[in-house]
Design a protein around this motif. Structure first.
Motif, mmCIF file in Angstrom:
data_model
loop_
_atom_site.group_PDB
_atom_site.id
_atom_site.type_symbol
_atom_site.label_atom_id
_atom_site.label_comp_id
_atom_site.label_asym_id
_atom_site.label_seq_id
_atom_site.Cartn_x
_atom_site.Cartn_y
_atom_site.Cartn_z
ATOM 1 N N VAL A 88 -26.192 -7.728 -27.100
ATOM 2 C CA VAL A 88 -27.379 -8.570 -27.238
ATOM 3 C C VAL A 88 -28.245 -8.034 -28.382
ATOM 4 C CG1 VAL A 88 -27.383 -9.142 -24.792
ATOM 5 C CG2 VAL A 88 -28.746 -7.221 -25.605
ATOM 6 N N ASP A 138 -23.635 -9.218 -19.952
ATOM 7 C CA ASP A 138 -24.307 -9.836 -21.095
ATOM 8 C C ASP A 138 -23.613 -9.515 -22.413
ATOM 9 O OD1 ASP A 138 -26.215 -10.921 -19.420
ATOM 10 O OD2 ASP A 138 -27.542 -9.184 -19.587
ATOM 11 N N PRO A 177 -29.804 -4.909 -21.539
ATOM 12 C CA PRO A 177 -28.935 -5.961 -20.993
ATOM 13 C C PRO A 177 -28.127 -5.464 -19.810
ATOM 14 C CG PRO A 177 -27.916 -5.004 -22.915
ATOM 15 C CD PRO A 177 -29.256 -4.337 -22.789
#
Length: 413
Positions: A201, A198, A194
């Motif tokens: 994740v 982000d 990521p």
């Protein structure tokens, strides 16, 4: 007891504390002379001297307890890394390290040197600052051995950061050949790593076997990108043996990237450090008017009355707007017809007539017309308005002949 005896006892305790603080100062390089200067005079009241002595003795006991706990935790963590026996079927667990490994397995709290971003608002709970170092050379993608590891036997807990002989490394994003990474079916990350924005994740993990890159579909793991070009992983037990998480030897270069650089790869094999793009945050707005009548042809209207000129891109002496950065712009311009017939105003961009404000009336009526235009401009583009035909009416307070615009988005062209 006599008052002299109390004073003698207090004096003795103060001397003892002075010795203890002097020892502590030798260890921690701190000057404690100022601390005892006030107590060498002997003019402090007896209750205050006793209270000070008791308080400092309690503090010393607390510090001694903390130091003892730290020593016990260190002595318990490091020796155990080399004492776990290898199973008879040569399956290695997390703590049975191959030769060449630095045998690092401990919880590390990162502070400062990797940098912290606006996304990481709470370091106490951010895995980028609290993780376990996993430095085992047999996990590298170029490591092959007859001994095979099985991460299913490991009691995974919390977040981990991969290292290779003391250097930061990350999981591979491509299929790894079987019998590498010290195991039969190497585990690699599906879907890539990521970005920092982000956050945390979830990614799939696959193990290669019998020429099938995802023959083993291991339970997904959590991943987070951290400032400093490294990642932390929340590993879990794989679905079977013999599977182990891999460390991509090709990503060692990422640990050399500067704070202003990112580690990138097009083929997920060759990695390189590339300087980050500088995002220009420009704030450009202007609004101006012409406070008088215009008649006939005027090549460039000089809008003398400027209300807004955020960014300073509009020149009131020439009536010209010059784009300070490349991006998407929106302009508006208007006229108020001052007599019968046709009145035209044109928006001119780099010498091209691109939009018109047109009106055509009969009789003594007066009509206003506002036009807008959106376009992408390079830095340095010139924009102005020309009065091509007719009569336009305005006065000092009417704002009927106007010109304005804004930068909507910075864009590289």
């Amino acid at each position: 007891m006599s008052r002299n005896f109390y004073h003698q006892m207090v004096g003795f305790c103060i001397q003892v504390l002075a010795v203890l603080f002097a020892c502590a100062a030798g260890t921690e390089n701190r000057d404690v002379s100022n601390t005892f200067r006030a107590w060498n005079t002997g003019d402090q009241p007896l209750p205050e001297q006793l209270a000070f002595v008791y308080k400092e003795m309690e503090n010393l006991k607390h510090e001694q307890t903390l130091m003892k706990q730290k020593q016990e935790s260190i002595s318990q963590a490091l020796p155990h890394c080399s004492q776990t026996p290898v199973d008879t079927d040569m399956e290695m667990n997390l703590t049975s390290l191959q030769s060449g490994s630095s045998q690092l397995l401990y919880t590390l709290a990162q502070y400062g040197d990797e940098g912290s971003g606006e996304e990481d608002s709470d370091e106490s709970s951010d895995p980028c600052y609290h993780y376990t170092v996993l430095d085992q050379s047999w996990r590298a993608t170029n490591y092959s051995t007859k001994n095979v590891a099985c991460d299913r036997r490991v009691l995974w807990k919390g977040w981990y950061r991969l290292f290779y002989r003391g250097k930061s490394i990350q999981m591979p994003e491509l299929c790894v050949k079987k019998d590498m990474c010290g195991t039969h079916a190497p585990l690699w990350l599906v879907g890539g790593h990521p970005r920092i924005r982000d956050g945390v994740v979830t990614r799939k993990v696959c193990g290669n076997w019998k020429n099938k890159c995802c023959m083993f579909k291991s339970p997904p793991i959590q991943v987070k990108a951290c400032r400093g070009n490294y990642y932390v992983y929340k590993f879990v037990k794989p679905g079977a043996c013999h599977l182990a998480y891999c460390a991509d030897i090709n990503t060692l270069v990422c640990g050399k990237c500067k704070r202003s650089e990112s580690c990138i790869s097009r083929d997920k094999i060759t990695w390189m450090c590339k300087k980050n793009k500088i995002r220009v945050k420009a704030n450009v707005h202007f609004f101006a008017s012409y406070p008088a009548h215009i008649s006939g042809k005027v090549n460039k209207i000089v809008y003398r009355k400027v209300y807004v000129n955020q960014g300073g891109a509009f020149n009131s002496r020439t009536g010209t707007f010059i784009a300070p950065v490349s991006g998407v712009y929106q302009f508006f311009f208007s006229t108020q017809t001052g007599g019968s017939g046709v009145t035209d105003l044109w928006l001119v961009v780099n010498g091209y007539w691109v939009a018109v404000s047109h009106s055509n009336i009969q009789g003594p009526n007066s009509v206003g017309n506002l036009s807008t235009y959106m376009t992408t401009l390079r830095k340095g583009a010139m924009v102005y308005v020309t009065h091509n035909h007719g009569r336009s009416w305005a006065n000092a307070s009417s704002n009927t002949i106007i010109f304005g615009g804004s930068l909507l988005m910075v864009r590289k062209i």
